[in-house]
Write an enzyme that holds these catalytic residues in place. Sequence first.
Site, PDB file in Angstrom:
ATOM      1  CG  ASP A 106      -1.768   1.237   1.383  1.00 19.59           C
ATOM      2  OD1 ASP A 106      -2.397   1.624   0.381  1.00 19.59           O
ATOM      3  OD2 ASP A 106      -1.827   1.834   2.471  1.00 19.59           O
ATOM      4  CB  SER A 107       0.127   4.803  -0.461  1.00 22.02           C
ATOM      5  OG  SER A 107      -0.973   4.831   0.429  1.00 22.02           O
ATOM      6  CB  CYS A 131      -2.999   0.854  -2.472  1.00 25.38           C
ATOM      7  SG  CYS A 131      -3.009   2.621  -2.800  1.00 25.38           S
ATOM      8  CG  ASN A 132      -9.429   1.212  -3.687  1.00 29.58           C
ATOM      9  OD1 ASN A 132     -10.281   0.742  -4.434  1.00 29.58           O
ATOM     10  ND2 ASN A 132      -9.341   0.865  -2.419  1.00 29.58           N
ATOM     11  CD  GLU A 170      -1.731   7.133   7.103  1.00 33.58           C
ATOM     12  OE1 GLU A 170      -0.738   7.792   6.811  1.00 33.58           O
ATOM     13  OE2 GLU A 170      -2.278   6.322   6.348  1.00 33.58           O
ATOM     14  CB  CYS A 190      -9.687   4.857   0.097  1.00 38.20           C
ATOM     15  SG  CYS A 190      -8.185   5.318   0.997  1.00 38.20           S
ATOM     16  CB  THR A 191      -6.899   0.029   1.746  1.00 42.01           C
ATOM     17  OG1 THR A 191      -5.791   0.885   1.450  1.00 42.01           O
ATOM     18  CG2 THR A 191      -7.167  -0.875   0.565  1.00 42.01           C
ATOM     19  CG  HIS A 192      -6.193   5.145   4.707  1.00 41.13           C
ATOM     20  ND1 HIS A 192      -5.446   4.721   3.645  1.00 41.13           N
ATOM     21  CD2 HIS A 192      -5.331   5.748   5.568  1.00 41.13           C
ATOM     22  CE1 HIS A 192      -4.183   5.062   3.841  1.00 41.13           C
ATOM     23  NE2 HIS A 192      -4.086   5.683   5.004  1.00 41.13           N
TER      24      HIS A 192
END
Length: 273
Positions: A13-14, A77-78, A158, A190-192
Amino acid sequence: MTTNKHQPVGVFDSGIGGLTVANAISKLLPNEQIIYFGDTAHMPYGDKSKELVSSYADKITDFLLKEKNCKTVVIACNTASAAAYELLRDKYKGVVPVINVIDPMIEAIVADDTIKKVGIIATKTTISSGVYQEKFSRRKPSLNFSAVATPLLASMIEEGYYNNDISTAILENYLSDPDLKDIDALVLACTHYPLIKKEISAFFHNKIKIFDSAEVVANKLQWILQKEGLANEQKAHPDTFYVSDFTASFEKTTKIFYGHQIRLELCNIWHGE
Ligand code: DGL
């Protein structure tokens, strides 16, 4: 490059948002060893160009396959999936399976005939790539959809801002976008975003279906590993979590994405460039 079931699964992921996907994988597939790479040095990806994100994704995949000997790579990660999936799929065709977070989500939505209008929220780069819009139009022309960029959300999460007044105000602002009116499902692209799923659901009075990537992607990985004869029966090595820039704050934040705090190891694959 030969592959066998004892090799690890690479996940990247980022930053640390993709740990939501890694966590779902480790719950569903406890016998798989995960090598995670969070590109914290280049985070966020969501406001960078497709070309730049694609070059990062290419380098990380190379690292996971060549240095870490992974048997498959999950783009958790999208933004990176939107920018680089086709490139990586074609590059490693017949070598290792590359899994993205977008296609399993599209499959889940188009299979649900109760959904007439779906909303998509994601980073700017994911929305402007048009990937979700193009895939929905192609797979199910009768489906209505609308895509809204929500660029503040990943950084907000985050920084630990969720389930509080600030996150509620930001979410209300984004989710009251007229384009999201009358949706009966929403894709958290979004994976967040799994971290704010409950808050989002509450905004819609818990009346719409909310989809996040974590479980659908873990299910897809399970299906692929079984199909390819690559499912491991016994885990021999512990999971490893690399980041390209280490700070104590990143390590502390892993807890919100992974459920418990994990140890991050610094690994700067760009060193010397
Ligand atoms: N987790 C990334 C995604 O799924 C977004 C965070 C970022 O902008 O880097 O798109």
